[in-house]
Motif scaffolding. Sequence first.
Motif, PDB file in Angstrom:
ATOM      1  N   ARG A  42      -8.129  -0.327  -3.274  1.00  0.00           N
ATOM      2  CA  ARG A  42      -8.522  -1.700  -2.965  1.00  0.00           C
ATOM      3  C   ARG A  42      -9.522  -2.218  -3.972  1.00  0.00           C
ATOM      4  O   ARG A  42     -10.235  -1.454  -4.618  1.00  0.00           O
ATOM      5  CB  ARG A  42      -9.133  -1.776  -1.565  1.00  0.00           C
ATOM      6  N   VAL A  71      -5.430  -5.099  -1.427  1.00  0.00           N
ATOM      7  CA  VAL A  71      -4.737  -3.903  -1.901  1.00  0.00           C
ATOM      8  C   VAL A  71      -4.259  -4.127  -3.326  1.00  0.00           C
ATOM      9  O   VAL A  71      -3.811  -5.218  -3.678  1.00  0.00           O
ATOM     10  CB  VAL A  71      -3.541  -3.625  -0.983  1.00  0.00           C
ATOM     11  N   GLU A  94       0.853  -1.174   0.000  1.00  0.00           N
ATOM     12  CA  GLU A  94       0.000   0.000   0.000  1.00  0.00           C
ATOM     13  C   GLU A  94       0.897   1.236   0.000  1.00  0.00           C
ATOM     14  O   GLU A  94       1.853   1.304   0.758  1.00  0.00           O
ATOM     15  CB  GLU A  94      -0.887  -0.012   1.249  1.00  0.00           C
TER      16      GLU A  94
END
Lengths: 330, 550
Positions: free
Chosen positions: B424, B502, B16
């Motif tokens: 996401r 993610v 992320e």
Amino acid sequence: MMGLTQLAVHSIAAAWLDLPLQPPAASSIASSVDDVYYLLSGITIFFSVLIFSIIFYFMIKYRRRPGKTYEPETHTSLFLELSWTIIPSLICVVIFVWSSALYVRNSRPPANAREVFVIGKQWMWHIQHPEGPREINALHVPVGENIKLTMTSQDVIHGFYVPAFRVKKDVLPGHYTSIWFKANQVGTYHLFCSQYCGTNHSEMIGWIYVMSTTDYAAWLAEGEASESLAQQGAQLFTRLGCDSCHGAAASSAGPSLAGIYGKPQKMADGSTRVVDDSFLRQAVLTPSTVHVAGYPQIMPTFTGQVDEQQVLQLIAYVKSLGAQERTNGQ
Amino acid sequence: MSTTATVENFPNSSAEPQENYLNARYGVRSWLLTLDHKRIGLLYLGTITLMFVVGGIAATMMRLNLLEPQGTLVEPETYNKLFSTHGIVMVFFFLVPSIPATLGNFLIPLMIGARDVAFPRLNLLSWYIFVTGCLLMLYVVFTGGIDTGWTFYPPYSSSYAHTDVFLAAMAIFIAGFSSILTGMNFVVTIHKMRAPGMTWFRLPLFIWSMYATALIFVLGTPVIAVTLLLLGVEKLLHVGIFDPALGGDPVLFQHMFWFYSHPAVYIMILPSMGVISELITAFSRKRIFGYSFVAFSSLAIAVISFLVWGHHMFVSGQSVYAGLIFSVLSFLVAIPSAVKVFNWTATLYKGSISYEAPMLYALGFIGLFTIGGLTGLFLASLSTDVHLNGTYFVVAHFHYVMVGGAVMAYMGGLHYWWPKITGRLYPDLWARFAALIIFVGFNLTFFPQFVLGYLGMPRRYAMYPAEFQSLNVLSSAGASVLAVGYVIPLIYLIWSMKYGPVVGPNPFGTKGLEWTTQSPPPTENFLRTPIVTEEAYNYETAPEPEVVRV
Ligand code: HEM
Ligand SMILES: [Cu+2]
Ligand SMILES: [Cu+2]
């Protein structure tokens, strides 16, 4: 194509689903409107099926496969672009011409039509026959005769809609609109209000009774005990004092109304207007907007003193004066 | 869009991203005072979702009521308030702002390689204006309602209705300013803020369609604003403008109303056409077929749409000649729409097509929009319109275009750019399932209405003759399927914001500057200003998808 679509759709619905699919076609124009409708349905089905099949075919044929490498692509083709611009355009032209010709033909009331007056008000239909009978939420007409409706509203906009006849027109306050039809099948048909008009809009409905000529004559005779619209108008004409200015005497302040209906009139501003229902309505309610040449503008407005129903009575009376004139003249 | 720029823009693609526009700052204040176009897009997303729920509840209650000829649920008075609320909320407070204000706000700067829109403060102001309009509308809905229909025809609305017409008109009036400001912002942004090398004909088609929409916003919205203002003036001061009893002309209102509201139909559909062009190319990994034809058909639609308003008034007593002219122009506006459908279909040819949820929505769009567009011909054609005007045929037609078309595209776009927006992914299986449910439910709900209209059932009827019942029951049954279809995405999209896997910068391996920056993007969008060296949709140089399936 129309016939085929119609047949296919009908047999499916009738056989499997038992659903209603077509409104009764009970006027002289209904089936010609349906022809356009089924042509359009055919075109819709044809193009939908065409596009869906091409998409499905491509979806399967060109689905993503692992390891497939990028293919150099065609990404434009003037020929294709032009053909799928021009072909739909041509189809549109055909529909436009056909449908418009029908519309133009249907929008002109035939000269010999029997006249009936309609007043819409929240939430009912008042029907007034020139012979005298009045009805509420019902209209009796003879089969096979041209009927012309002259319509106005006492309050908000309504819509006069008879699906079985394929006719509809908004009914406006302050204006006359008109439609005509020729019912060609004895029966009872829905009358709907098609323009939202407030709380009980969905209950502003009624029935059109199409009767055989003899039944209709009997029905009319039953109702004719009352006075005709023109007779009611004559009384009103005296009661409101119209005759004091429009009387037969040459000394009258206003023009004689005999024989004016349907004739061109010279207006004070130099223009010419044919005297029709709207003209007469204006003359009574807003005289300042129809000032005829050669007379002082002294006629008072009758707005507030007469309702739409009474305006129609006065119009019928002035019209009857015209008829007398003509017979006298011969 | 060269490969080097791509790498620079997402240093750590597997995890992320450290800092992005979502976590750069926290707290309610950081949202309510944000000038970031991406956050403003999300503010709009939240607002219009709530409005959609309000409009949807009204629709559900209507369909329930129509299960029986006499009405099962509410009095006619309440029914009238329901369809008015539904129409007003869905059109002015959901669909008009839907794609432009959410996806448009979020994507325009990203797609043209800009840092933000031209006037970020104005952008935030637009949202506040919009929220003010929404709150006023909700106030009206919950304190007595409004019963004029979304069309506000006088003299009913001005002199007869007992509901708060003035406030409802003001709510729309206010929301209109938000459209005007957003439109101006977009036009300037697209003219002035394109990255080096982003020429007009390298713009993604979404940008073209947003440009056309923004023009209509700016040119059309003032007309509805003036119209509603005049209505308010008549209502409050009893000045005769539209009411014949006061010396006005009710048909004048209809002209003014439709002069805006027909183009507004294209405000609702043009952005969705832009979205579809993006989705079709992305999931068949191909250039769009006939780029310039698709781009110019948007502009053609925008122009012609201002000339067809009279087709809503064929039975209002307008002259036969006016009818003929408006009819031919309405046929004309159908052509560029048909051109688009054909070009999308041709784009699939020799593609490498995959069927992620956004693509299913896009294909659903083409199907439903085709039917919606073709049934429009029935209403452009004069003799058939006389019969069909004001019936359920019209209701079916515009739902096919606005819900089957515009809302499908909005859902598709939301699913496509969701990983970019949130970083996401949602569960793809559920998403595809929902797309299917929506498609089926939609057709079940609205197809029977074409038949109902042809049979003669007028719209805005709280009660109806018994012979129409079977088709109404069918339609209501479909509506319950459709409702399920809309609730599922609401759940998994919210779920995915916290629990979704993610994704990297470009999960679908598609082209476009927005996919060259990290997901979610940093506040400044691009760490380095991108330089564009190729046309849009050049899939020869596209990266492989990082297929993430759940
Ligand atoms: C974004 C989505 C939608 C939009 C933009 C939309 C728009 C509209 C509009 C403008 C009207 C006309 C209101 C009026 O006559 O004043 C309407 C009516 C209606 N809509 Fe929708 N609608 C949407 C979704 C739905 C859905 C999902 C349903 C299904 C449950 C639905 C069911 C109805 C019904 C039953 C009517 C009433 C028809 C009548 O009585 O005339 N709508 N809609
Ligand atoms: Cu009505
Ligand atoms: Cu229109």
